[in-house]
Design a protein around this motif. Structure first.
Motif, PDB file in Angstrom:
ATOM      1  N   GLN A   1       0.823  -1.188   0.000  1.00  0.00           N
ATOM      2  CA  GLN A   1       0.000   0.000   0.000  1.00  0.00           C
ATOM      3  C   GLN A   1       0.866   1.251   0.000  1.00  0.00           C
ATOM      4  O   GLN A   1       1.799   1.367   0.777  1.00  0.00           O
ATOM      5  N   PRO A   2       0.548   2.218  -0.872  1.00  0.00           N
ATOM      6  CA  PRO A   2       1.329   3.462  -0.883  1.00  0.00           C
ATOM      7  C   PRO A   2       1.022   4.310   0.324  1.00  0.00           C
ATOM      8  O   PRO A   2      -0.066   4.229   0.899  1.00  0.00           O
ATOM      9  N   THR A   3       1.984   5.118   0.736  1.00  0.00           N
ATOM     10  CA  THR A   3       1.730   6.054   1.811  1.00  0.00           C
ATOM     11  C   THR A   3       0.819   7.151   1.319  1.00  0.00           C
ATOM     12  O   THR A   3       0.775   7.462   0.125  1.00  0.00           O
ATOM     13  N   PRO A   4       0.055   7.792   2.220  1.00  0.00           N
ATOM     14  CA  PRO A   4      -0.808   8.887   1.801  1.00  0.00           C
ATOM     15  C   PRO A   4       0.035  10.004   1.212  1.00  0.00           C
ATOM     16  O   PRO A   4       1.141  10.282   1.653  1.00  0.00           O
ATOM     17  N   THR A   5      -0.502  10.678   0.207  1.00  0.00           N
ATOM     18  CA  THR A   5       0.204  11.776  -0.420  1.00  0.00           C
ATOM     19  C   THR A   5      -0.497  13.084  -0.144  1.00  0.00           C
ATOM     20  O   THR A   5      -1.685  13.118   0.145  1.00  0.00           O
ATOM     21  N   ALA A   6       0.269  14.166  -0.225  1.00  0.00           N
ATOM     22  CA  ALA A   6      -0.319  15.479  -0.076  1.00  0.00           C
ATOM     23  C   ALA A   6      -1.155  15.794  -1.297  1.00  0.00           C
ATOM     24  O   ALA A   6      -1.042  15.165  -2.342  1.00  0.00           O
ATOM     25  N   ALA A   7      -2.009  16.796  -1.175  1.00  0.00           N
ATOM     26  CA  ALA A   7      -2.837  17.200  -2.298  1.00  0.00           C
ATOM     27  C   ALA A   7      -1.947  17.660  -3.444  1.00  0.00           C
ATOM     28  O   ALA A   7      -0.937  18.310  -3.232  1.00  0.00           O
ATOM     29  N   PRO A   8      -2.307  17.344  -4.671  1.00  0.00           N
ATOM     30  CA  PRO A   8      -1.497  17.765  -5.807  1.00  0.00           C
ATOM     31  C   PRO A   8      -1.381  19.275  -5.873  1.00  0.00           C
ATOM     32  O   PRO A   8      -2.292  19.992  -5.500  1.00  0.00           O
ATOM     33  N   ASP A   9      -0.243  19.735  -6.382  1.00  0.00           N
ATOM     34  CA  ASP A   9      -0.034  21.154  -6.600  1.00  0.00           C
ATOM     35  C   ASP A   9      -1.046  21.664  -7.601  1.00  0.00           C
ATOM     36  O   ASP A   9      -1.264  21.051  -8.642  1.00  0.00           O
TER      37      ASP A   9
ATOM     38  N   PRO B   1      14.933  12.353   9.758  1.00  0.00           N
ATOM     39  CA  PRO B   1      14.890  12.968   8.420  1.00  0.00           C
ATOM     40  C   PRO B   1      15.103  11.953   7.296  1.00  0.00           C
ATOM     41  O   PRO B   1      15.767  10.933   7.463  1.00  0.00           O
ATOM     42  N   ILE B   2      14.521  12.265   6.136  1.00  0.00           N
ATOM     43  CA  ILE B   2      14.693  11.471   4.923  1.00  0.00           C
ATOM     44  C   ILE B   2      15.357  12.352   3.875  1.00  0.00           C
ATOM     45  O   ILE B   2      14.857  13.430   3.545  1.00  0.00           O
TER      46      ILE B   2
ATOM     47  N   GLY C   1      12.523   4.032  18.879  1.00  0.00           N
ATOM     48  CA  GLY C   1      11.181   3.507  18.735  1.00  0.00           C
ATOM     49  C   GLY C   1      10.460   4.129  17.558  1.00  0.00           C
ATOM     50  O   GLY C   1      10.976   5.023  16.894  1.00  0.00           O
ATOM     51  N   PRO C   2       9.232   3.652  17.283  1.00  0.00           N
ATOM     52  CA  PRO C   2       8.477   4.140  16.133  1.00  0.00           C
ATOM     53  C   PRO C   2       8.272   5.643  16.138  1.00  0.00           C
ATOM     54  O   PRO C   2       8.328   6.277  15.101  1.00  0.00           O
ATOM     55  N   LYS C   3       8.074   6.238  17.316  1.00  0.00           N
ATOM     56  CA  LYS C   3       7.860   7.680  17.363  1.00  0.00           C
ATOM     57  C   LYS C   3       9.090   8.418  16.857  1.00  0.00           C
ATOM     58  O   LYS C   3       8.997   9.373  16.079  1.00  0.00           O
ATOM     59  N   ASP C   4      10.286   7.974  17.273  1.00  0.00           N
ATOM     60  CA  ASP C   4      11.514   8.608  16.812  1.00  0.00           C
ATOM     61  C   ASP C   4      11.736   8.366  15.320  1.00  0.00           C
ATOM     62  O   ASP C   4      12.176   9.244  14.590  1.00  0.00           O
TER      63      ASP C   4
ATOM     64  N   GLU D   1       8.225   4.236   6.380  1.00  0.00           N
ATOM     65  CA  GLU D   1       8.350   3.630   7.711  1.00  0.00           C
ATOM     66  C   GLU D   1       8.623   2.130   7.607  1.00  0.00           C
ATOM     67  O   GLU D   1       9.436   1.588   8.359  1.00  0.00           O
ATOM     68  N   ALA D   2       7.988   1.467   6.658  1.00  0.00           N
ATOM     69  CA  ALA D   2       8.254   0.039   6.469  1.00  0.00           C
ATOM     70  C   ALA D   2       9.640  -0.188   5.881  1.00  0.00           C
ATOM     71  O   ALA D   2      10.332  -1.145   6.238  1.00  0.00           O
ATOM     72  N   LEU D   3      10.051   0.709   4.993  1.00  0.00           N
ATOM     73  CA  LEU D   3      11.338   0.549   4.311  1.00  0.00           C
ATOM     74  C   LEU D   3      12.512   0.675   5.270  1.00  0.00           C
ATOM     75  O   LEU D   3      13.525  -0.008   5.124  1.00  0.00           O
ATOM     76  N   TYR D   4      12.385   1.559   6.264  1.00  0.00           N
ATOM     77  CA  TYR D   4      13.519   1.865   7.135  1.00  0.00           C
ATOM     78  C   TYR D   4      13.354   1.340   8.558  1.00  0.00           C
ATOM     79  O   TYR D   4      13.962   1.862   9.476  1.00  0.00           O
ATOM     80  N   VAL D   5      12.545   0.327   8.764  1.00  0.00           N
ATOM     81  CA  VAL D   5      12.403  -0.249  10.097  1.00  0.00           C
ATOM     82  C   VAL D   5      13.775  -0.699  10.597  1.00  0.00           C
ATOM     83  O   VAL D   5      14.537  -1.348   9.883  1.00  0.00           O
ATOM     84  N   ASP D   6      14.111  -0.314  11.829  1.00  0.00           N
ATOM     85  CA  ASP D   6      15.392  -0.666  12.462  1.00  0.00           C
ATOM     86  C   ASP D   6      16.599  -0.141  11.676  1.00  0.00           C
ATOM     87  O   ASP D   6      17.685  -0.726  11.731  1.00  0.00           O
ATOM     88  N   SER D   7      16.428   0.980  10.990  1.00  0.00           N
ATOM     89  CA  SER D   7      17.511   1.463  10.137  1.00  0.00           C
ATOM     90  C   SER D   7      18.366   2.550  10.768  1.00  0.00           C
ATOM     91  O   SER D   7      19.437   2.859  10.268  1.00  0.00           O
TER      92      SER D   7
END
Length: 265
Positions: A4-12, A87-88, A79-82, A68-74
């Motif tokens: 499932q894709p992550t939610p995206t912001a409204a298009p420009d 940053p990405i 914890g999940p909150k941190d 979040e799924a891609l970088y689990v324990d990265s």
């Protein structure tokens, strides 16, 4: 990684088709800013592909990344909150990965998504990841423009690094340069407010073009103008970017290096 894709912001409003969830357009032939260089993958790089590729290589896809799924324990985040706030940073064209690995070590709580089409370079970075025990890098071995178009939601990035892109020295080849207004507009819309775009080059005419193109983007402002007006818009080298062997050799020969850092407003 989930399907499932992550939610995206409204298009420009200025470009509704620029959102990740917009219908995929038919492929059109475009001018590429790169050519796939010939090169042999070494035994060590091939071993890195086999052993580390399944964890650190991200296949190209036509839906948004679930970061979040891609970088689990990265990262060192506890914890999940941190993890949600670490940053990405997108890096476009990392060559053999020397600077990328250094920066990932200097900034261990930052998550890096790195695009490179040169297979030996991808293998070299995978090898560095194993040797330096880095966990905060993921690699997409695909054209960065298509990754931006289809995989990166609007306002999803905290930073973008583009270090020493091919300057295409000849005037007739300048149209192949990566840093052009359409790409910068795409990147600006994918930066969070306060996020940054950092470019570096050792070719002064390209540095001037980069400065002009970024200055013309209404969603960006030049950080150096506020903090270092005497540098004429160029930025001091940020602490995280190392001096590579190539760069050191150029400096000894009297060549300049120009850093340009702009911020999303």
């Amino acid at each position: 990684m989930t399907d499932q894709p992550t939610p995206t912001a409204a298009p420009d409003a200025s470009d509704p088709s620029d959102a990740v969830d917009a219908p995929v357009k038919p492929f059109m032939r475009t001018i590429k800013s790169f050519v796939k260089r010939a090169g042999r993958t070494t035994t060590g790089q091939a071993k890195a592909f086999e052993e580390l590729g399944p964890k650190f290589l991200l296949p190209y896809q036509q839906n948004a990344i679930d970061f979040e799924a891609l970088y689990v324990d990265s990262t060192r985040a506890s914890g999940p909150k941190d993890l949600n706030i670490s940053p990405i940073v997108l890096e476009i064209g990392f060559g053999m990965g020397e600077a990328t690995a250094h920066i990932a070590g200097v900034l261990p709580d930052t998550r890096f998504l790195c695009c490179e089409v040169h297979e030996p370079g991808v293998g070299a970075l995978l090898k560095r990841i194993g040797e330096q025990n880095l966990t905060n890098i993921r690699i997409c071995a695909h054209d960065a423009v298509e990754v931006i178009d289809h995989m990166l939601p609007l306002q999803s990035l905290d930073g973008v690094h583009i270090f020493f892109p091919d300057p295409w020295h000849k005037t007739k080849h300048n149209k192949r340069r990566l840093i052009q207004s359409p790409l910068v507009a795409k990147l600006a819309r994918r930066l969070k407010v306060g996020g940054y775009l950092h470019c570096a080059t050792d070719w002064e005419p390209y540095a001037q073009q980069i400065l002009e193109v970024l200055s013309a983007e209404p969603l960006l402002k030049n950080r150096a103008l506020a903090t270092n007006p005497e540098l004429a818009g160029y930025a001091p080298k940020p602490h995280y970017r190392p001096l590579t062997k190539f760069e050191n050799r150029g400096i000894k020969l009297g060549h300049g290096v120009w850093d340009v850092v702009f911020e999303r407003i």
